[in-house]
Design a protein around this motif. Structure first.
Motif, PDB file in Angstrom:
ATOM      1  N   ILE A 101       0.848  -1.192   0.000  1.00 25.23           N
ATOM      2  CA  ILE A 101       0.000   0.000   0.000  1.00 25.23           C
ATOM      3  C   ILE A 101       0.887   1.246   0.000  1.00 25.23           C
ATOM      4  N   TYR A 102       1.894   1.238   0.864  1.00 25.52           N
ATOM      5  CA  TYR A 102       2.808   2.379   0.982  1.00 25.52           C
ATOM      6  C   TYR A 102       3.482   2.674  -0.358  1.00 25.52           C
ATOM      7  N   ASP A 103       4.002   1.635  -0.975  1.00 22.95           N
ATOM      8  CA  ASP A 103       4.748   1.845  -2.227  1.00 22.95           C
ATOM      9  C   ASP A 103       3.846   2.297  -3.367  1.00 22.95           C
ATOM     10  N   ASN A 104       2.597   1.860  -3.343  1.00 22.16           N
ATOM     11  CA  ASN A 104       1.652   2.348  -4.364  1.00 22.16           C
ATOM     12  C   ASN A 104       1.564   3.870  -4.334  1.00 22.16           C
ATOM     13  N   ILE A 105       1.466   4.403  -3.098  1.00 24.55           N
ATOM     14  CA  ILE A 105       1.312   5.855  -2.971  1.00 24.55           C
ATOM     15  C   ILE A 105       2.641   6.562  -3.237  1.00 24.55           C
ATOM     16  N   ALA A 106       3.729   5.974  -2.762  1.00 17.41           N
ATOM     17  CA  ALA A 106       5.040   6.631  -2.875  1.00 17.41           C
ATOM     18  C   ALA A 106       5.596   6.552  -4.298  1.00 17.41           C
ATOM     19  N   TYR A 107       5.007   5.689  -5.123  1.00 21.53           N
ATOM     20  CA  TYR A 107       5.532   5.459  -6.474  1.00 21.53           C
ATOM     21  C   TYR A 107       5.650   6.758  -7.284  1.00 21.53           C
ATOM     22  N   THR A 115      12.969  11.423  -2.488  1.00 26.65           N
ATOM     23  CA  THR A 115      13.576  10.208  -1.907  1.00 26.65           C
ATOM     24  C   THR A 115      13.540  10.222  -0.380  1.00 26.65           C
ATOM     25  N   SER A 116      13.373  11.404   0.212  1.00 27.93           N
ATOM     26  CA  SER A 116      13.395  11.510   1.675  1.00 27.93           C
ATOM     27  C   SER A 116      12.269  10.681   2.304  1.00 27.93           C
ATOM     28  N   LYS A 117      12.631   9.802   3.219  1.00 29.86           N
ATOM     29  CA  LYS A 117      11.666   8.922   3.890  1.00 29.86           C
ATOM     30  C   LYS A 117      10.612   9.753   4.634  1.00 29.86           C
ATOM     31  N   VAL A 118      11.103  10.811   5.308  1.00 29.68           N
ATOM     32  CA  VAL A 118      10.188  11.650   6.087  1.00 29.68           C
ATOM     33  C   VAL A 118       9.148  12.289   5.165  1.00 29.68           C
ATOM     34  N   LYS A 119       9.660  12.829   4.035  1.00 29.97           N
ATOM     35  CA  LYS A 119       8.756  13.472   3.071  1.00 29.97           C
ATOM     36  C   LYS A 119       7.755  12.462   2.522  1.00 29.97           C
ATOM     37  N   LEU A 120       8.265  11.290   2.170  1.00 26.10           N
ATOM     38  CA  LEU A 120       7.390  10.264   1.588  1.00 26.10           C
ATOM     39  C   LEU A 120       6.326   9.814   2.602  1.00 26.10           C
ATOM     40  N   ASP A 121       6.766   9.653   3.864  1.00 22.39           N
ATOM     41  CA  ASP A 121       5.804   9.267   4.919  1.00 22.39           C
ATOM     42  C   ASP A 121       4.666  10.288   5.008  1.00 22.39           C
ATOM     43  N   THR A 122       5.062  11.553   4.963  1.00 17.79           N
ATOM     44  CA  THR A 122       4.058  12.626   5.068  1.00 17.79           C
ATOM     45  C   THR A 122       3.089  12.559   3.881  1.00 17.79           C
TER      46      THR A 122
END
Lengths: 251, 215
Positions: A101-107, A115-122
């Protein structure tokens, strides 16, 4: 009414078949516009012209202008990837990628260089919240998106489209494969989304158009027969052909 | 592809016309009883009340079923929603005619028919109702407008009779009950005219989609 897109003298041919005839319409900003009409009338074709999805079709020829952000989206210098980022699309059948699910959105954001994990999490949290599915999936973000129900998958696809911060969301019969409960959720979501985004949706469900759209465009045989406020169209349509279609006399 | 829906709308129309017929009959018989002082005839109108109410319920049921089953829009929605409104006015017309008949049946008015002439008022009101029903049947905007305008004629006749009754009551206080009954008849006729105006307005709505507020 603020306009987000101006469609001027738009014509489209698939080979010899003239599929859209001289379409002129202003798409209202932060509103839901429904495109209705019988099968083959050109409504999905029209929807796809709004983010140049028809470019992918062989032998397609398009004339006329679609003005978005002060420029014609068919101008040679327009970056189509940028355009499709600004104008996202959700299809009839949910099509999650075979990943978490996470990677679908972060794609999408990753493709655009984040690439920043924090940014992607947000971004992932915000997109899932905007698509009204966060509470249902927040504890299983790393599980496969393919294990979700159809209605959840469709909301995930909406979240995926929102992750790249579009202006406009195009929905092509996005609830036709869903049960009434999931359909209701997507409809409520669309109404919520129009506060931040503009929604243009193709629907065969007339009651859905009445329930949630602000404006309605009726297409017939490649012509835009009538464009008006939904309430006006469904109480006092201007054109006899619109009346005959929405009252079920043909189609 | 919508033959069932068309058949249901046809049935609704037939039931509405039947309801209109019931109203016209009730008014006609009431006028005849009033003019001839026929208490028996007035009594006979008693059973019309339940018939009118029953027909109203039956039309409401058809409308509600159509709203549920067909989820109508545009012309169909206007036809069904205006029928729902019109049937209430039709029922009120019939019931008020029955109320007049009840007053006649009570007997006070019969011994004083020479005091007030209801001929013109009752004929004009009856004419108004007939025109309203015809405007519905023919979907005739001009006729509907005529009904709305006609209300002034009926209002004037009502006021004339009212003033006349007040004058007579001042001179002859012995038969106050009779005068009050006459005033009520006067008012019922005037109200029937108002309901005919409402019907005409809903006929216009079913054609144009615009709701006109009649003062």
């Amino acid at each position: 009414m603020d306009t987000i897109m101006e469609v001027k003298d738009l014509n489209l041919w698939y080979g010899d078949h003239h599929a859209l005839h001289d379409i002129n319409v202003d798409i209202p900003k932060n509103q839901i516009t429904a495109l209705i009409g019988p099968s083959g009338c050109g409504k999905s074709t029209f929807l796809k012209t709004l983010n140049r999805m028809n470019d992918l079709v062989e032998n397609v020829k398009i004339t006329g202008n679609i003005i978005y952000n002060n420029e014609n989206i068919y101008a040679p210098k327009v970056d189509v990837t940028w355009l499709r980022k600004r104008i996202g699309m959700v299809f009839q059948k949910p099509n999650p990628f075979p990943m978490s699910i996470y990677d679908n959105i972060a794609y999408g954001p990753r493709t655009h260089g984040i690439t920043s994990k924090v940014k992607l999490d947000t971004i992932v949290e915000k997109s899932l919240k905007d698509a009204a599915i966060w509470d249902e999936v927040k504890d299983r973000l790393n599980t496969s998106a393919l294990g979700m129900s159809g209605g959840q998958q469709q909301r995930l696809c909406i979240a995926r489209a929102l992750a790249v911060e579009p202006d406009i969301l195009l929905m092509d019969e996005s609830t036709s494969a869903l049960d009434p409960i999931s359909t209701g959720k997507i409809e409520e979501l669309a109404v919520e989304l129009k506060k931040k985004y503009t929604v243009v949706m193709v629907t065969h469900n007339m009651q859905q158009a009445v329930r949630i759209s602000d404006y309605c465009a009726f297409f017939l045989l490649g012509d835009l027969v009538e464009f008006s406020k939904t309430e006006e169209m469904f109480s006092m349509p201007k054109d006899r052909r619109t009346e005959d279609y929405i009252t079920g006399r043909f189609g | 592809m919508r033959s069932m829906f068309d058949q249901q709308l046809k049935t609704l129309n037939e039931e509405m016309l039947y309801m209109g017929g019931l109203c016209e009959d009730t008014i006609q018989q009431t006028i005849e009883a009033l003019m001839s002082g026929d208490v028996k005839k007035a009594h006979a109108l008693n059973n019309m009340m339940s018939q009118l109410t029953q027909q109203e319920r039956s039309i409401e049921n058809i409308c509600l079923k159509l709203l549920m089953q067909q989820q109508p829009v545009a012309r169909d929605l206007r036809t069904i929603s205006s029928s729902l409104k019109m049937v209430t006015d039709m029922e009120r017309i019939g019931i008020q005619a029955c109320e007049i008949a009840e007053i006649i049946a009570a007997g006070n008015v019969v011994r004083a028919t020479d005091k007030v002439d209801f001929q013109e008022l009752s004929n004009e009101v009856s004419h108004m109702v007939q025109m309203a029903m015809m405007a519905y049947d023919k979907k005739d905007m001009n006729l509907a407008d005529e009904v709305i305008k006609y209300d002034d004629v009926v209002d004037k006749l009502f006021c004339d009779i009212r003033e006349d009754l007040i004058k007579q009551l001042k001179d002859d206080t012995n038969d106050a009950e009779c005068f009050i009954d006459m005033l009520m008849i006067d008012k019922y006729f005037e109200r029937i005219g108002d309901h005919a105006v409402n019907i005409a307005s809903w006929v216009k709505f079913s054609i144009t989609g615009e709701i006109q507020i009649v003062e």
